[in-house]
Design a protein around this motif. Structure first.
Motif, mmCIF file in Angstrom:
data_model
loop_
_atom_site.group_PDB
_atom_site.id
_atom_site.type_symbol
_atom_site.label_atom_id
_atom_site.label_comp_id
_atom_site.label_asym_id
_atom_site.label_seq_id
_atom_site.Cartn_x
_atom_site.Cartn_y
_atom_site.Cartn_z
ATOM 1 N N LEU A 121 4.037 -2.750 -1.710
ATOM 2 C CA LEU A 121 2.697 -2.938 -0.726
ATOM 3 C C LEU A 121 2.640 -4.111 -0.164
ATOM 4 C CD1 LEU A 121 -0.194 -2.137 -0.460
ATOM 5 C CD2 LEU A 121 -0.765 -3.314 -2.548
ATOM 6 N N LEU A 135 1.982 -4.020 3.767
ATOM 7 C CA LEU A 135 0.819 -4.686 4.366
ATOM 8 C C LEU A 135 1.300 -5.614 5.639
ATOM 9 C CD1 LEU A 135 -1.143 -5.682 1.420
ATOM 10 C CD2 LEU A 135 -2.071 -4.257 3.193
ATOM 11 N N LYS A 137 2.284 -3.383 8.501
ATOM 12 C CA LYS A 137 1.090 -2.841 9.215
ATOM 13 C C LYS A 137 0.556 -3.878 10.249
ATOM 14 C CE LYS A 137 -3.925 -2.075 7.820
ATOM 15 N NZ LYS A 137 -4.745 -2.123 6.710
ATOM 16 N N VAL A 158 0.019 2.106 3.118
ATOM 17 C CA VAL A 158 -0.540 0.959 2.199
ATOM 18 C C VAL A 158 -1.553 1.545 1.124
ATOM 19 C CG1 VAL A 158 -2.071 -0.799 2.645
ATOM 20 C CG2 VAL A 158 -0.241 -0.747 3.922
ATOM 21 N N SER A 200 -1.569 1.262 -2.768
ATOM 22 C CA SER A 200 -2.713 0.740 -3.479
ATOM 23 C C SER A 200 -3.196 1.714 -4.478
ATOM 24 C CB SER A 200 -3.923 0.341 -2.307
ATOM 25 O OG SER A 200 -3.428 -0.465 -1.365
#
Length: 216
Positions: A79, A83, A86, A120, A124
């Motif tokens: 994750l 992130l 992203k 993402v 999550s």
């Protein structure tokens, strides 16, 4: 002269970064040999064991209570990397939109942004679902198996989305920007693949217990 000094600085920082990734596992192995042995043994079942060991070595000083903790840490690493990717893709997308030179590249990058955003979200959800699973104790029932299936589905979908980003840039000739995007997206896919393998390792005992319960 200033350009030369900048080049030397970039080379030095790159070398330091590479050295850090090599030193971290070796230091962890020296300071926490039992935990590192467990991490290495678990990572041997993944598709990218060296990457797995390198990324999980930082947790060697933490308390790892078996495959459950390791699966959580691996998901957290995935994750975190998703992130980061992203954020990079959003920055590149904005730059391409501002200069308005290559609409095709902009649209492809924008597709990758959407795919990584999906990754993402899925990672999550997988982490939340794993926490719910851990709160349910060790009783084997359909509800527990449903939570396990959810984690597996979300991790698998996250891998698919990150991989789609990697393969959305056809051809051999790539700009430096595109090459960087592919490397980052591929890294997300590989880390998530490792996380899924470690989760399978954790969930296997529940699958086996459920199978024995069905036969009895």
């Amino acid at each position: 002269m200033a350009h030369f000094n900048l080049t030397l600085l970039v080379i030095f920082l790159s070398f330091f970064s590479i050295l850090a990734t090599l030193v971290e596992p070796s230091m962890a192995r020296h300071n926490h040999p039992k935990t590192m042995n467990y991490i290495e043994s678990s990572c041997s079942d993944t598709l990218y064991p060296k990457l797995c060991i390198r990324c999980l070595a930082r947790y060697a000083k933490s308390t790892i209570n078996g495959p459950q903790n390791l699966a959580q840490y691996a998901l957290s690493v995935s994750l975190s990397r998703a992130l980061h990717t992203k954020g990079y893709l959003l920055k590149v997308s904005k730059e391409l939109n501002d200069i308005k030179r290559n609409k095709r590249e902009y649209l492809t990058v924008q597709d990758c942004v959407n795919q990584i955003i999906d990754s993402v979200d899925q990672l999550s959800q997988a982490i939340k679902e794993l926490r719910r699973l851990n709160q349910r104790g060790s009783t084997i029932n359909d509800d527990m198996l449903w939570h396990i299936s959810n984690v597996e589905t979300w991790e698998s979908t996250a891998i698919t989305d990150a991989s789609s980003c990697v393969y959305s840039f056809p051809g051999l000739r790539m700009s430096k920007r595109v090459a960087t995007i592919k490397v980052k997206a591929k890294n997300v896919a590989q880390l998530t693949s490792n996380a899924l393998a470690l989760f399978h390792r954790y969930a296997s005992r529940y699958h086996q217990a459920a199978a024995r319960k069905t036969r009895s």
